[in-house]
Design an enzyme around this catalytic site. Structure first.
Site, short mmCIF file in Angstrom:
data_model
loop_
_atom_site.label_atom_id
_atom_site.label_comp_id
_atom_site.label_asym_id
_atom_site.label_seq_id
_atom_site.Cartn_x
_atom_site.Cartn_y
_atom_site.Cartn_z
N TYR A 195 5.49 -14.26 -14.50
CA TYR A 195 4.55 -13.33 -13.86
C TYR A 195 3.12 -13.69 -14.22
O TYR A 195 2.24 -13.73 -13.35
CB TYR A 195 4.87 -11.90 -14.30
CG TYR A 195 3.90 -10.87 -13.79
CD1 TYR A 195 4.06 -10.29 -12.53
CD2 TYR A 195 2.80 -10.47 -14.56
CE1 TYR A 195 3.17 -9.34 -12.06
CE2 TYR A 195 1.91 -9.52 -14.08
CZ TYR A 195 2.09 -8.96 -12.83
OH TYR A 195 1.19 -8.02 -12.37
N GLY A 236 0.79 -1.24 0.00
CA GLY A 236 0.00 0.00 0.00
C GLY A 236 0.81 1.27 0.00
O GLY A 236 0.27 2.35 0.24
N GLY A 264 -1.93 0.07 -4.79
CA GLY A 264 -2.14 -0.13 -3.36
C GLY A 264 -2.33 1.18 -2.62
O GLY A 264 -3.23 1.31 -1.77
#
Length: 250
Positions: free
Chosen positions: A151, A15, A20
């Site tokens: 990924y 975050g 985030g």
């Protein structure tokens, strides 16, 4: 701003920047107490200043179980429960088949898959019945991307978690959904594309793939996360919500 999350307790991993940070700010603006994580203390300190007094930062690498424990210890020092978990932390680098190393594989799966699993699992004793979990996946899980297979595989796993965990958690009425961003204007994306003019050139070349004709903004992804976490989505469970300007649909 609304107050859908007034005095709710929300955890947002990763975050301290990008999606985030935008999501943590949006939760706080709607009244939530927000706990954020990140690996760099300076970035966390800057994020708390942006989010405001309802934010608490915990320096943590979500691929490390002891750091996840420290996060939830910090939550318990202030609150006796959690209402929402946004498992957002993660990342990846390019590596084409033929050049994938064990270290690249292990670090990407540790951050994106292992970190997501244990972020959620270790939250369960605190997560209230009827709470909400949102997982950050990606359109790469269904779109082929050169040199991005590891990924992409991790994000396919994350999307799969939502389908399976709604069954594991159904007796507690805990909803689990995934948000899948497309190209989003973040520092992480710019670094992935080489930074500066190189990054701008790559993004410009990719616009033809996005029906909306532009790159998304972190605040737009945040709005989708808040919807999935809110009572507005009380009958939404196990879905993958694409927030990508239409790229995954063509």
């Amino acid at each position: 701003m609304g107050n859908r999350f007034q005095d709710k307790v929300v955890v947002v991993t990763g975050g301290n920047s990008g999606i985030g940070l935008a999501t943590a700010k949006a939760f706080a603006e709607e009244g939530a107490f927000v706990f954020i994580t990140g690996r760099r203390q300076d970035a966390l300190d800057a994020a708390v200043k942006q989010i405001g007094p309802r934010a608490t930062a915990v320096q943590a690498d979500m691929a490390k179980l002891e750091d996840i424990d420290r996060l939830y210890d910090a939550v318990q020092r202030k609150h006796d429960h959690i209402d929402v978990v946004f498992a957002n932390a993660g990342g990846g680098d390019f590596a084409p088949l033929g050049a994938i190393t064990e270290a690249h594989f292990d670090s990407t799966f540790a951050s994106n898959v292992k970190g997501t699993v244990f972020t959620v699992q270790k939250a369960l004793p605190l997560l209230r019945d009827g709470g909400a979990i949102v997982l950050n996946a990606s359109i790469t899980s269904i779109k082929g991307t050169p040199a991005f297979s590891i990924y992409s595989a991790t994000k396919a796993a994350v999307r799969s978690f939502a389908r399976n965990w709604i069954l594991d958690l159904k007796d507690r009425n805990i909803r689990v959904n995934a948000v899948s961003p497309g190209l989003t204007e973040t520092a992480g994306l710019n670094a992935l594309f080489g930074g500066g003019d190189a990054a701008e050139g790559v993004k410009a070349s990719l616009l033809q793939l996005i029906p909306a004709g532009r790159v998304g903004q972190p605040a737009e992804i945040a709005k989708a996360v808040l919807f999935l976490a809110s009572d507005d989505a009380s009958f939404v469970n196990g879905i993958e919500l694409y927030v990508d300007g239409g790229q995954a649909q063509i």
